[in-house]
Design a protein around this motif. Structure first.
Motif, PDB file in Angstrom:
ATOM      1  N   GLY A 124      -0.328  13.688  -1.438  1.00 44.44           N
ATOM      2  CA  GLY A 124       0.473  13.145  -0.355  1.00 44.44           C
ATOM      3  C   GLY A 124       0.205  11.659  -0.188  1.00 44.44           C
ATOM      4  N   ILE A 125       0.949  11.042   0.735  1.00 44.95           N
ATOM      5  CA  ILE A 125       0.765   9.615   0.982  1.00 44.95           C
ATOM      6  C   ILE A 125       0.925   9.337   2.469  1.00 44.95           C
ATOM      7  N   ILE A 126       0.003   8.572   3.011  1.00 46.53           N
ATOM      8  CA  ILE A 126       0.074   8.141   4.405  1.00 46.53           C
ATOM      9  C   ILE A 126       0.542   6.689   4.417  1.00 46.53           C
ATOM     10  N   VAL A 127       1.671   6.444   5.040  1.00 47.52           N
ATOM     11  CA  VAL A 127       2.224   5.092   5.147  1.00 47.52           C
ATOM     12  C   VAL A 127       1.832   4.550   6.518  1.00 47.52           C
ATOM     13  N   VAL A 128       1.134   3.413   6.551  1.00 44.85           N
ATOM     14  CA  VAL A 128       0.652   2.854   7.813  1.00 44.85           C
ATOM     15  C   VAL A 128       1.134   1.414   7.946  1.00 44.85           C
ATOM     16  N   GLY A 129       1.289   0.978   9.188  1.00 44.69           N
ATOM     17  CA  GLY A 129       1.732  -0.390   9.416  1.00 44.69           C
ATOM     18  C   GLY A 129       1.373  -0.872  10.807  1.00 44.69           C
ATOM     19  N   PRO A 130       1.244  -2.180  10.993  1.00 51.42           N
ATOM     20  CA  PRO A 130       0.997  -2.757  12.313  1.00 51.42           C
ATOM     21  C   PRO A 130       2.302  -2.936  13.080  1.00 51.42           C
ATOM     22  N   HIS A 131       2.179  -3.206  14.377  1.00 52.89           N
ATOM     23  CA  HIS A 131       3.357  -3.426  15.221  1.00 52.89           C
ATOM     24  C   HIS A 131       3.868  -4.861  15.081  1.00 52.89           C
TER      25      HIS A 131
ATOM     26  N   LEU B 179      -9.864   1.472  18.731  1.00 55.61           N
ATOM     27  CA  LEU B 179      -8.725   1.846  17.904  1.00 55.61           C
ATOM     28  C   LEU B 179      -8.876   3.290  17.422  1.00 55.61           C
ATOM     29  N   TRP B 180      -7.876   3.756  16.695  1.00 53.50           N
ATOM     30  CA  TRP B 180      -7.834   5.138  16.213  1.00 53.50           C
ATOM     31  C   TRP B 180      -8.062   5.163  14.709  1.00 53.50           C
ATOM     32  N   ASP B 181      -9.042   5.955  14.275  1.00 51.22           N
ATOM     33  CA  ASP B 181      -9.345   6.036  12.843  1.00 51.22           C
ATOM     34  C   ASP B 181      -8.847   7.331  12.223  1.00 51.22           C
ATOM     35  N   GLY B 182      -8.029   8.086  12.956  1.00 53.30           N
ATOM     36  CA  GLY B 182      -7.590   9.394  12.482  1.00 53.30           C
ATOM     37  C   GLY B 182      -6.839   9.364  11.163  1.00 53.30           C
ATOM     38  N   PHE B 183      -6.058   8.306  10.929  1.00 49.58           N
ATOM     39  CA  PHE B 183      -5.288   8.241   9.681  1.00 49.58           C
ATOM     40  C   PHE B 183      -6.216   8.141   8.478  1.00 49.58           C
ATOM     41  N   ALA B 184      -7.345   7.436   8.633  1.00 49.15           N
ATOM     42  CA  ALA B 184      -8.300   7.303   7.526  1.00 49.15           C
ATOM     43  C   ALA B 184      -8.991   8.630   7.257  1.00 49.15           C
TER      44      ALA B 184
ATOM     45  N   GLN C  41      -0.758   3.823   2.006  1.00 46.02           N
ATOM     46  CA  GLN C  41       0.134   2.707   1.681  1.00 46.02           C
ATOM     47  C   GLN C  41       0.374   1.867   2.922  1.00 46.02           C
ATOM     48  N   ILE C  42       0.126   0.560   2.823  1.00 46.89           N
ATOM     49  CA  ILE C  42       0.340  -0.353   3.945  1.00 46.89           C
ATOM     50  C   ILE C  42       1.726  -0.984   3.834  1.00 46.89           C
ATOM     51  N   VAL C  43       2.488  -0.949   4.929  1.00 50.18           N
ATOM     52  CA  VAL C  43       3.800  -1.588   4.986  1.00 50.18           C
ATOM     53  C   VAL C  43       3.897  -2.372   6.296  1.00 50.18           C
TER      54      VAL C  43
END
Length: 304
Positions: free
Chosen positions: A119-126, A221-226, A237-239
């Protein structure tokens, strides 16, 4: 109730949607620039929180006069981005494709052949308007090939719940963060699916959070995605989205991090640290587009 509080209610959100549909884009942006300029001049909890956050990013103090223009730009980008999102809801696919530039590399990121069984987790800042990127993605011909779970803000007020309904499109499954949502995300990732979430918004006070060095200061902050990526062997993946000088939006594809290639005893902590380092660079390059209205650092004043 002030304007900010009203706009996050269901009634306020519906009114904003209606006005956005009726007012031409150029005129709407002109009006919003004037309105946000007036709001930026006020000494409110909202403007104080924006100043406190930007002061850390720009390594200055909240009373620095240089922040005046940044506060206005943040408010304008937020208001005009929401305005463009509401207008896009009633726009054609062709109009939305012209509004949001989607690079070819985004399809390579989602290509399951390039990550067999993972799978892939796509993460990004606001940064800028992530909602428009989601609409641009959903409008593309290949979007029906993907089933993406979005982990959104927990404990949303009524206006946020309405926004979440609007954000949900075919191929996007929006789930406010919770234990059940995390379990669903873990199963999706083990099946080779896609999960999207943001990385820079502090969780509600009642929710679990960790402390990390962010722009050189301790942030909640939240580290759950890691932890989710490590537990499921998912790629990360950072976007991010940026507003371009011509008034359009561009979805940028950044670094991809493989937790299986990270050495050390605490892989999740190392993955979190690497992600935050990348996010710092993105925000530092676009501070006027960092739409963060909650205090990221403990000594920042919290907006209502």
């Amino acid at each position: 109730m002030n304007l900010q509080q009203f706009l996050v209610t269901g009634t306020g959100t519906r009114l904003a949607m209606r006005l956005s549909a009726l007012v031409p884009r150029r005129f709407g942006h002109t009006v919003l620039r004037g309105v946000t300029r007036r709001i930026a001049r006020r000494n409110s909890s909202l403007t104080r929180t924006i100043r406190a956050n930007l002061a850390v990013v720009l390594d200055t103090t909240p009373d620095d006069p240089r922040l005046d223009s940044y506060v206005h730009e943040v408010l304008f980008h937020s208001a005009s981005g929401s305005y463009d999102f509401f207008r896009a809801l009633g726009g054609t696919i062709e109009e939305n494709r012209r509004l949001v530039e989607m690079p070819q590399t985004i399809w390579e990121v989602h290509d399951t052949a390039k990550r067999p069984g993972r799978g892939i987790i796509v993460v990004g800042p606001h940064v800028s308007t992530l909602d428009l990127a989601g609409m641009g993605f959903a409008a593309c011909p290949r979007s029906d090939a993907y089933d993406i779970q979005v982990l959104s803000y927990a404990l949303p007020p009524s206006g946020y719940e309405l926004m979440n309904d609007l954000r949900t499109t075919e191929g996007l499954i929006l789930t406010p963060s919770s234990g059940d949502a995390m379990r669903e995300a873990a199963q999706r990732l083990r099946n080779g699916g896609v999960v999207f979430t943001s990385v820079d918004r502090p969780p509600p006070r009642r929710k679990r959070a960790q402390t990390a060095r962010f722009f050189g200061k301790d942030a909640r902050l939240w580290d759950g995605f890691a932890r989710l990526a490590v537990s499921t062997d998912a790629l990360l993946q950072i976007v991010w989205v940026e507003r371009t000088p011509d008034g359009r939006y561009r979805l940028n594809v950044g670094r991809q991090i493989d937790p299986l290639k990270i050495e050390g005893d605490d892989v999740a902590a190392a993955l979190w640290r690497e992600t935050l380092d990348e996010v710092e660079n993105i925000i530092r390059a676009h501070p006027e587009q960092w739409l963060m209205f909650f205090p990221v650092w403990p000594d920042a004043e919290e907006a209502e």
